[in-house]
Scaffold this motif. Structure first.
Motif, PDB file in Angstrom:
ATOM      1  N   GLU A 130     -81.240 -35.328 -18.422  1.00  0.00           N
ATOM      2  CA  GLU A 130     -82.036 -36.687 -17.719  1.00  0.00           C
ATOM      3  C   GLU A 130     -81.116 -37.363 -16.952  1.00  0.00           C
ATOM      4  O   GLU A 130     -79.857 -37.179 -17.007  1.00  0.00           O
ATOM      5  CB  GLU A 130     -82.507 -37.285 -18.744  1.00  0.00           C
ATOM      6  N   ASP A 131     -81.723 -38.298 -16.018  1.00  0.00           N
ATOM      7  CA  ASP A 131     -80.825 -39.006 -15.195  1.00  0.00           C
ATOM      8  C   ASP A 131     -79.910 -40.131 -16.070  1.00  0.00           C
ATOM      9  O   ASP A 131     -80.393 -40.495 -17.028  1.00  0.00           O
ATOM     10  CB  ASP A 131     -81.483 -40.002 -14.249  1.00  0.00           C
TER      11      ASP A 131
ATOM     12  N   THR B 166     -77.118 -39.736 -17.803  1.00  0.00           N
ATOM     13  CA  THR B 166     -76.889 -39.252 -19.079  1.00  0.00           C
ATOM     14  C   THR B 166     -75.762 -38.108 -18.871  1.00  0.00           C
ATOM     15  O   THR B 166     -75.727 -37.552 -18.027  1.00  0.00           O
ATOM     16  CB  THR B 166     -77.931 -38.332 -20.071  1.00  0.00           C
TER      17      THR B 166
ATOM     18  N   SER C 170     -76.468 -35.319 -25.825  1.00  0.00           N
ATOM     19  CA  SER C 170     -76.587 -36.062 -24.713  1.00  0.00           C
ATOM     20  C   SER C 170     -76.397 -37.576 -25.118  1.00  0.00           C
ATOM     21  O   SER C 170     -76.787 -37.800 -26.305  1.00  0.00           O
ATOM     22  CB  SER C 170     -77.949 -35.691 -24.001  1.00  0.00           C
TER      23      SER C 170
END
Length: 295
Positions: free
Chosen positions: A87-88, A90, A110
């Motif tokens: 994901e963005d 992370t 994450s």
């Protein structure tokens, strides 16, 4: 033979076989020693006589935290790396088993990607995760792998890459506070931004980095040659040793070592291990300890 010096590996540098930024070591049964080169993301391999064998690069950025980086197993190398973000904004910490024919993800986690924090006291910036952020802690013996990856007192056992057992102690979450985060750094965090050592005050570190909501129970784990799991509990203070609990190979709690016992750097059988001790003159030594078991 015991007591004799082994060959010395090459000093740090950039020539073949040299290591500009060395991290974890791994050794196999024939005496091959591999040092993890953090700067280039590779293993630098030397033979039992100290001779350079080869560089083994990885197509992944090496994990830069304090957890272990690499180990040798019969099926290949276990390597802790950064992985492609799912994901963005992370970051992803991945433990992978890399064999000649395959790459398998054992565990991964994450977390929010840390921004660069500026520290006025020292005139520089660092990209560091929140204080108390969990890292994947792991160890391996043969094809057995032990992993801790959360804030609860829990660890998992893998055999040849497959999860076979999970063990835990019924200890609830420990909420973290600003006071605890400041206590983690004692007199401050010393770093060199290129103009000599400088100490960042604890309050400045906490305000810049923030801290996780909970204090993890486990700092690090280890596997003895007989399959016992050794767990160091997390205490406040980066250099403060915590109690060491021992579990048998089935995950049953056996007991806790005396306070102040260092965590094993190397096992010399199931009841002997080497650990680091620092004396009053701040000199660290490798000391051999024996575990005396009671019935």
């Amino acid at each position: 033979p015991p007591g004799e010096w082994a060959p010395t590996l090459r000093p740090k540098g950039h020539a073949p076989g040299q290591i500009p930024r060395a991290a974890s070591l791994a050794a196999d049964a024939d005496g091959t020693v591999s040092a993890f080169d953090l700067r280039h993301g590779r293993l630098v391999r030397h033979g039992s006589g100290g001779e350079f064998l080869s560089n083994l690069p990885f197509p992944f950025f090496p994990w830069s935290g304090t957890a272990r980086h690499v180990a040798q197993t019969p099926k290949g190398y276990l390597v802790a790396t950064m992985g492609p973000a799912l994901e963005d904004n992370t970051s992803r910490h991945v433990l992978q088993l890399i064999s000649p024919n395959d790459t398998a993800v054992i565990v991964e986690r994450s977390f929010p990607r840390p921004d660069i924090a500026i520290f006025p006291a020292c005139g520089g910036g660092l990209s560091l995760p929140p204080i108390f952020e969990v890292q994947i802690s792991w160890d391996a013996q043969g094809n057995t792998i032990v992993v801790s990856q959360g804030d609860l007192y829990e660890f998992e056992i893998f055999e040849s890459g497959s999860l076979v057992r999970r063990a835990r102690r019924t200890l609830g979450q420990r909420p973290a506070t600003e006071r605890m985060a400041m206590e983690e750094f004692g007199d401050g965090y010393t770093i060199n931004f290129g103009q000599g050592p400088c100490t960042i005050p604890p309050r400045e570190m906490v305000q810049a980095r923030g801290f996780s909501e909970t204090l993890p129970w486990i700092r690090q784990v280890a596997l003895s040659p007989g399959g016992e799991v050794w767990v160091e509990r997390r205490e406040l203070g980066e250099d403060t040793p915590g109690p060491i609990d021992i579990f048998d190979k089935s995950g049953v709690y056996e007991g806790t070592l005396p306070a102040g016992t260092p965590f094993p750097l190397v096992f010399l059988g199931n009841d002997r291990f080497g650990g680091a001790e620092t004396d009053a003159t701040d000199i660290s030594r490798l000391v051999v300890f024996r575990v005396q078991r009671t019935t």
